[in-house]
Motif scaffolding. Structure first.
Motif, PDB file in Angstrom:
ATOM      1  N   GLU A 904       0.828  -1.204   0.000  1.00  0.00           N
ATOM      2  CA  GLU A 904       0.000   0.000   0.000  1.00  0.00           C
ATOM      3  C   GLU A 904       0.863   1.255   0.000  1.00  0.00           C
ATOM      4  O   GLU A 904       0.579   2.224  -0.701  1.00  0.00           O
ATOM      5  N   TYR A 907       2.296   1.498  -3.446  1.00  0.00           N
ATOM      6  CA  TYR A 907       1.306   1.955  -4.426  1.00  0.00           C
ATOM      7  C   TYR A 907       1.024   3.454  -4.268  1.00  0.00           C
ATOM      8  O   TYR A 907       0.852   4.164  -5.256  1.00  0.00           O
ATOM      9  N   PHE A 911       1.439   5.940  -7.259  1.00  0.00           N
ATOM     10  CA  PHE A 911       0.332   6.768  -7.742  1.00  0.00           C
ATOM     11  C   PHE A 911       0.703   8.251  -7.715  1.00  0.00           C
ATOM     12  O   PHE A 911       0.401   9.008  -8.645  1.00  0.00           O
ATOM     13  N   GLN A 948      -2.229   2.420 -18.481  1.00  0.00           N
ATOM     14  CA  GLN A 948      -1.328   1.703 -17.583  1.00  0.00           C
ATOM     15  C   GLN A 948      -0.032   1.332 -18.283  1.00  0.00           C
ATOM     16  O   GLN A 948       1.026   1.860 -17.952  1.00  0.00           O
ATOM     17  N   LYS A1148      -2.092  -4.437  -8.709  1.00  0.00           N
ATOM     18  CA  LYS A1148      -3.491  -4.450  -9.146  1.00  0.00           C
ATOM     19  C   LYS A1148      -4.434  -4.620  -7.955  1.00  0.00           C
ATOM     20  O   LYS A1148      -5.479  -3.976  -7.877  1.00  0.00           O
ATOM     21  N   GLN A1151      -4.543  -1.440  -6.071  1.00  0.00           N
ATOM     22  CA  GLN A1151      -5.353  -0.463  -6.803  1.00  0.00           C
ATOM     23  C   GLN A1151      -6.834  -0.709  -6.570  1.00  0.00           C
ATOM     24  O   GLN A1151      -7.610   0.234  -6.378  1.00  0.00           O
ATOM     25  N   GLU A1152      -7.258  -1.969  -6.577  1.00  0.00           N
ATOM     26  CA  GLU A1152      -8.664  -2.285  -6.333  1.00  0.00           C
ATOM     27  C   GLU A1152      -9.074  -1.915  -4.901  1.00  0.00           C
ATOM     28  O   GLU A1152     -10.160  -1.376  -4.676  1.00  0.00           O
ATOM     29  N   LYS A1154      -7.675   0.361  -2.940  1.00  0.00           N
ATOM     30  CA  LYS A1154      -7.719   1.821  -2.823  1.00  0.00           C
ATOM     31  C   LYS A1154      -8.940   2.392  -3.542  1.00  0.00           C
ATOM     32  O   LYS A1154      -9.569   3.337  -3.048  1.00  0.00           O
ATOM     33  N   LYS A1155      -9.267   1.814  -4.688  1.00  0.00           N
ATOM     34  CA  LYS A1155     -10.449   2.281  -5.409  1.00  0.00           C
ATOM     35  C   LYS A1155     -11.700   2.070  -4.568  1.00  0.00           C
ATOM     36  O   LYS A1155     -12.577   2.930  -4.492  1.00  0.00           O
TER      37      LYS A1155
END
Length: 1373
Positions: A904, A907, A911, A948, A1148, A1151-1152, A1154-1155
């Motif tokens: 995390e 990422y 980001f 990406q 990935k 990302q999911e 966090k989304k």
């Protein structure tokens, strides 16, 4: 009693008579003997009680109240010396109040036509039981947190700042009605602090001192600690926070809709069992509770740093995540949710705006309403019957109909119902003129009172007419009269679109208590149901919508051009043929004029009107009231005389034609005060009245103006208007004196005025229809710019055409002087859609202060319930359901092979680095230095469509020196979706053709050929691109694509360059050339890097050389982003996830996750108060109020804030600072009221006043105060420009005029001092008297008696003569 001699020797004596001791006066004869008995009274009462002395009063109080007494039964002398235990609490004798019944029986209203006729006797209503406790609870909520005290009678109507407002209807289901407690007080943390020896919270918010509780010592204590399954399931605070929901009803809905339990049958099969039996569910929870609870006794010492609690092992079941969330709820919240379940679901599904079946109601109206509260002498229309039916049922109504359709009937019936029910009804209007006129109309029918800013007539009446601002003040001040109000009637609701005052309507609607029903009267608007739905949801009551689009008198619309009429619209249908005929006439006239005078060019009417109105706005004559009927105000030269004749000619021609066709009276709308005056003066030779009408006009004017004193009767405006009226011509605009304006209105209603030149305020403020309406132009100045009339404005004014019962059709005429408007413009204005009702809600300081001073109300609640937030609040149930579903999703877990996961963190850095990379790339790609590197053969990275996995490529060709578009070849990971026109190893169709063959396509279909044939790049090249872009293919096992890209799509310019053969790639389409190019790009990736290193922005692209002034800030920002980007890349390299084999997979997943978190947080934000549109402005204004001292840090209103609450006529902050700076101390009352005129004067452009040095210094000081306040607001993020703030709220154009008026100068003389119209002068001084009253109230709060006396003297100085002449509507003629 002694003998008393009077002046004329008629002596008498006074004595007591009878047992009651009445006084008696007895005349005596002139001569009387000296009998001592005659000097005694006839009867003397014996004293009823002994004479009271201070000692006797003190003895009585001590005996009755101060000396302790013991129960004589228990503490008698016989029982003395005995000791026994006495239970004081259980033996205490408390006389309880009689218990209230649980239910009562009340009658139910039933429709008359559904009532069953009784066999004998009369019909009796059915009865129903009502829960008394529920009704009492609702009443208690309305009363607020504390009981309301009865206030003095003087505050009964207008209220007081010491009162609390009544809770608004519709807020009963929110938490704002309860007292807001600190978190520590509600969760018990203060107990732990106190037991552990911590300080006690003994100082209340905003208090300087608190209770003296002494030194509190810590004490040993023991706790019974229960380990419960519900607590053990939550392993950490993070998990609790992650799945917490702020809305209790979300849990209830989730329990009903989404929760399931996993069960296992005898065969070992697992299935889903929906919990449908609430009783079984509760039994199961109780059993689990008994099995999982164990009790341990633990001794705890205050010195211990930690409390050891015996852990109890708990078996974790397979309940869902949502069940875990529900398990931490308290039993109280479950009970409350179950209790409110039905009510909440019903409220969410209920429709608040209802449009009924008008025809069926009209057909059975006599049966539905057999006993009307008010009988009308005419047959009611369908919409009127429907509205009355809903009023009889006690429902709120929204009536939308055209002007003069009869909406006032609904208001009259509400007045009648209020009189019948012994309640009150309030009629509010946006303009004071409407209030005065309605008072005159209703005065003979009902018990009516009038409340405006300067007039208060019979406020105790059952039917009150007032302006909307007065009603708002009553609501904020908690006037006790609000209790008695049953109906509030809002007239001209479409006035909510007004930018300045529209917010008042929304405030009043939101603040109305729930027991008040609402009646809204409006012109036809397209979003009637939307507005009614907002009111219904806000007030939590149904709004019945009715009305009609049918006009009582149909209208025809004509163009008047060159002396002829052309009909362009009839029965709401546009007629193109009429417009074409007018256009043909225009062409014919222009051709004739060009032949006769080829050198002359006609000026368009729009330009002519614009110039006139600009002249009227910025350079009005100083004494236009002195213009005589003969036009002596103009210069007597040939040019002016010719101009006057040219202006008068169209009006004379039009009025004569209207008179011949019996189309008088007519209202001519001009959009300028000076335009109205001059147009009336142009038609000097016109006389439209008969002898009897002249006599009637003269008599009426003499009576009306007889109340004026001295020179006021001979004011230029009064004399001039009387001359016009005698000839049947009138003018009506804001510049007229109020009494003159009322004379014009009343004479027009009598029908003796045939031609009336008016501004658009006549259509809004006066209910006086005419036979014909004429528009001088279709353009107006709205205070900012000249624009076309809106369809709603045109409809409002055109609706004055046609008198109901007198005319079969109303005529509307548009004047066309030199040109015909375009057909599209005419359609848009005449038959276009009316203006939608839109919110003009904005925060004001006085609104914030009124709401902050009462704990039960919050500013956030006011913002939520505004019309502007209506659609956002309407979506809340859907967002709640979506949030439940997202919270119920199982959380994805990342299993790290290197220990504790840090993906995390990685990422987040990745980001953030992507964001800085985009910023750097976008800035660099636009720089000239970057363009120099983008030549043929430069390796680049191009943004992919997925965003990406970006594409490695090479620049094949640049599109010219100044263009920022390039043809590039990029490597694509996926297979080509479209087969390539050529393949490696094979020849294309173009290769089989003659080498000299070239296809030349039309320019429209040429594509990019024309862009790339300007120069040749090789000795064999022609510069023509022979491939179709995008061109896709495959080489060396890799897919590629040739396409055109914009410079913004290039993410990175690499520090590598390869050799390419441009001609063979773009013209020859050689497979070998493509294979070689692709192979070179693959070789650059062979070292393990995905992309070659980029050019360094500082060293290669010379970022430091951006030394131009325009690029400095941009360069500075790019450099900072570049440094942060480098630091993030280094941090990513140090992270243990860098280079991990599962990095891509975990990225990935991160990302999911966090989304998902972002979506949940975004939903929570949208459902919170922070998402309100005006919340930033609210926070800024709160900071301003703290800085100026109106509120303290705990949001408690201080004395300066209470003073600001009194300021309604001026800007509250400036007025408050003006008072607290003592700027009035060194001024005389006349000077003080002159300076105060800046708060209420409205006109921007005026002549420069001549001021005394003392007044100049006072104005300078006030101006500086306003500037400092404007700067403070700008610093606190309030969207205000200090200079514009001062210009908008302070206008000093009438300081000299008011000063002279207060000194006693006649009105005729002060009019010579300025170019401001007389009507605006009177309006300013009248409002100034209201400001003096507000300052007096503020002085009482401040304790400044000197200021209060000064304001009283200032008010008395300006209240005289024509300025405060009583309204003709109130006193009559």
């Amino acid at each position: 009693m002694d003998r008393i001699n009077t002046v004329k020797e008629l002596p008498f004596r006074v004595g007591f008579t009878g047992h009651s001791g009445h006084l008696r006066i007895e005349p005596l004869p002139p001569v009387e003997g000296s009998n001592p008995l005659n000097f005694l009274p006839d009867f003397i009462l014996p004293p009823a009680f002994p004479r009271e002395t201070p000692e006797s009063v003190k003895e009585h109080i001590d005996e009755k109240y101060l000396f302790p007494r013991l129960d004589p039964d228990e503490f008698s002398p016989e029982k003395a010396g005995k000791q026994w235990d006495f239970d004081w609490f259980s033996r205490a004798k408390v006389n309880p109040d009689p218990s209230l019944p649980r239910t009562v029986v009340v009658p139910v209203w039933e429709l008359p036509f559904r009532r069953k006729k009784p066999e004998v006797g009369i019909w009796e209503p059915k009865s129903v039981e009502v829960d008394v406790l529920l009704e009492l609870r609702v009443g208690a909520e309305d009363a607020g947190a504390l009981p309301r005290m009865t206030r003095p009678p003087k505050d009964f109507v207008k209220g007081s700042l010491n009162n609390r407002p009544f809770p608004p209807g519709g807020l009963n289901d929110t938490q704002s009605l309860g007292r807001t407690l600190p978190t520590g007080a509600s969760n018990g943390e203060w107990v732990w602090e106190l037991i552990n020896g911590g300080p006690a919270q003994k100082v209340p918010p905003s208090f300087k001192k608190g209770l003296d509780v002494g030194d509190l010592q810590a004490h040993p204590y023991s706790w019974n600690v229960y380990s419960h399954q519900k607590v053990a399931k939550i392993s950490s605070d993070d998990k609790l926070t992650q799945f917490s929901v702020q809305f209790d009803d979300l849990f209830r809905k989730a329990w009903e809709e989404d929760s399931t339990d996993v069960v296992e049958d005898d065969g070992g099969h697992t299935g889903l069992l929906w919990e449908t039996n609430e009783g079984n569910m509760q039994e199961k929870m109780a059993e689990d509770h008994e099995e999982s609870v164990k009790q341990e006794q633990v001794e705890l010492e205050p010195e211990a740093e930690k409390i050891n609690v015996l852990d109890v092992g708990i078996a974790h079941n397979d309940s869902s995540v949502l069940d875990n969330i529900l398990s931490i709820e308290t039993e109280e919240s479950h009970a409350r949710l179950n209790k409110n379940k039905d009510a909440d679901s019903q409220r969410h599904k209920e429709v608040w705006a209802v449009r009924g079946n008008s025809e069926s109601i009209a057909d059975h109206f006599q049966e539905l309403v057999p006993d009307m509260a008010l009988e009308f002498p005419f047959e009611l229309d369908t919409f009127q019957k429907e509205a009355i039916y809903h009023l009889e049922k006690g429902e709120s109504v929204f009536v939308a109909a055209h002007t003069s359709a009869g909406k006032t009937v609904v208001a009259e019936y509400a007045f009648a119902l209020a009189s019948k029910h012994c309640t009150r009804a309030v009629y509010t209007a946006p303009i004071k003129t409407i209030s005065n006129q309605k008072y005159r109309d209703f005065c003979g029918k009902f018990d009516v009172g009038l409340l405006t800013g300067d007039v208060s007539i019979r406020p105790e009446a059952s039917c009150l007419i007032m302006t909307t601002e007065i009603l708002r003040s009553m609501l904020y001040r908690g006037a006790d009269i609000i209790r008695d109000i049953e109906w509030v009637i809002f007239d001209e609701v479409h006035y909510v679109n007004d930018v300045e005052r529209g917010v008042v309507w929304e405030e009043v609607i939101i603040m109305l208590p729930r027991h008040i029903n609402i009646i809204l009267l409006s012109a036809t608007v397209p979003n009637t149901m939307e507005f009614a739905d907002w009111i219904g949801r806000t007030k939590q009551k149904k709004i019945s919508v009715t009305g009609t689009t049918k006009r009582p008198v149909p209208l025809e619309h004509l163009l008047f051009y060159s002396g002829e009429f052309f009909k362009v619209c009839e029965n709401e249908k546009f007629m193109p043929q009429g417009w074409k005929d007018a256009k043909d006439a225009e062409k014919k006239k222009s051709s004739n004029s060009s032949v006769s005078s080829p050198g002359m060019h006609p000026v368009s009417s729009a330009t002519h009107d614009t110039k006139n109105q600009m002249h009227d706005k910025h350079s009005g004559s100083r004494n236009h009231g002195n213009l005589s009927v003969s036009g002596n105000g103009f210069q007597n030269n040939a040019s002016n005389w010719g101009f006057k004749r040219s202006e008068a000619s169209p009006w004379m021609l039009l009025i004569n034609k209207l008179a011949n066709k019996s189309l008088l009276p007519v209202v001519i709308f001009c959009f300028s005060k000076n335009r109205c005056d001059k147009s009336a003066d142009y038609i000097t030779s016109l006389d439209l009245t008969s002898r009897s009408e002249k006599s009637e006009i003269r008599t009426f004017c003499d009576k009306a103006f007889s109340r004026l004193k001295g020179s006021d009767k001979n004011l230029p405006q009064v004399v001039r208007v009387q001359h016009l009226l005698r000839r049947g011509i009138g003018i009506h605009h804001a510049g007229l004196l109020p009494i003159v304006k009322e004379v014009v209105e009343m004479l027009f209603c009598r029908g003796v005025i045939k031609v009336l030149f008016s501004t658009e305020t006549f259509a809004m403020g006066v209910n006086a229809p005419a036979r014909t309406v004429v528009f001088d132009t279709l353009r107006k100045f709205d205070g900012k710019e000249f624009r076309q009339l809106l369809a709603g404005e045109y409809t409002q004014m055109a609706g004055r055409a046609g008198r109901r019962g007198l005319d079969k059709i109303g005529t509307v005429i548009v004047m066309c002087r030199d040109e015909i408007p375009e057909e599209s413009d005419l359609k848009r204005v005449i038959v276009g859609s009316a203006t939608r009702l839109e919110s003009q809600f904005r925060l004001t300081y006085i609104m914030i202060l009124h709401l902050i001073r009462v704990e039960e109300l919050k500013v956030e609640d006011m913002l939520k319930r505004s019309f502007a937030e209506f659609h956002a609040q309407k979506k809340l149930p859907e967002q709640q359901q979506l949030l439940i579903r997202k919270l119920a999703l199982s959380e994805k877990v990342i299993e790290c092979i290197k220990g504790e996961p840090s993906i995390e963190e990685y990422y987040d850095m990745f980001f953030e680095a992507e964001g800085y990379s985009s910023q750097i790339s976008e800035a660099l790609m636009q720089s000239p230095q970057a363009m120099q590197f983008l030549s043929s053969g430069r390796v680049i990275v191009v943004r992919s469509q997925s965003g990406q996995d970006h594409l490695l490529g090479v620049v094949v060709k640049a599109c010219g020196a100044n263009s920022k578009r390039f043809i590039v070849l990029v490597l694509t990971p996926e297979s080509p979706s479209i087969p390539s026109s050529s393949s490696i190893g094979g020849e294309s169709s173009l290769q089989k053709k003659d080498p000299d063959f070239q296809i030349l396509m039309p320019k429209s279909k040429r594509g990019l050929d024309n862009d790339y044939c300007s120069s040749f790049t090789s000795r064999k090249g022609t510069g023509v691109i022979k491939i179709t872009l995008p061109h896709q293919g495959s080489a060396a096992g890799v897919n590629y694509e040739v396409k055109e890209v914009d410079g913004k799509e290039i993410l990175s310019i690499c520090n590598k360059k390869i050799k390419i053969e441009q001609v063979r790639l773009l013209e020859d389409i050689s497979g070998a050339a493509y294979s070689k190019t692709v192979q070179q790009l693959l070789d650059l990736k062979s070292d393990g890097n995905k992309y070659p290193p980029p050019l360094d922005p500082v060293t290669d692209l010379k970022l430091k050389d951006w030394n131009t002034t325009d690029a400095y800030d941009k360069r500075k920002g790019v450099l900072e982003a570049y440094n942060k980007w480098n630091n993030l890349l280094q941090g990513m390299a140090r992270n243990k996830c860098h280079g991990c084999v599962k990095l891509e997979e975990h990225i990935k997943l991160a990302q999911e996750i966090k989304k998902h978190k972002d979506e949940v947080n975004d939903l929570k934000f949208q459902m919170s108060d922070e998402a309100l549109k005006q919340m930033p402005d609210f926070q800024g204004r709160i900071d301003v109020l703290k800085e100026v001292g109106c509120i303290d840090a705990d949001l408690v209103v201080q004395i300066k804030g209470r003073v600001a609450c009194e300021m309604n006529s001026g800007e509250e902050l400036i007025c408050t600072e003006f008072l607290f700076d003592n700027q009035l101390d060194d001024l005389e009352p006349e000077e003080a009221v002159a300076v105060m005129s800046a708060f209420v004067f409205q006109q921007k452009n005026t002549s420069e006043p001549y001021l005394t040095p003392k007044l100049s210094r006072a104005i300078k000081r006030l101006h500086d105060t306003a500037i400092s306040l404007g700067k403070l607001q700008a610093q606190c993020r309030v969207q205000i420009n200090p200079e514009e703030y001062v210009m908008e709220n302070l206008k000093f154009g009438l300081v000299e005029v008011v000063y002279e008026w207060a000194k006693g100068t006649p009105f005729a003389e002060i009019c010579e001092l300025t170019d401001v119209p007389e009507g605006l002068i009177v309006r300013t001084i009248v409002r100034l008297d209201e400001t003096c009253r507000e300052f007096r109230s503020a002085a009482a709060i401040m304790g400044n008696s000197a200021l209060s006396k000064k304001m009283e003297a200032a008010s008395n100085a300006i209240k005289r003569d024509i300025v405060f002449a009583a309204s003709l509507y109130i006193t009559g003629v």
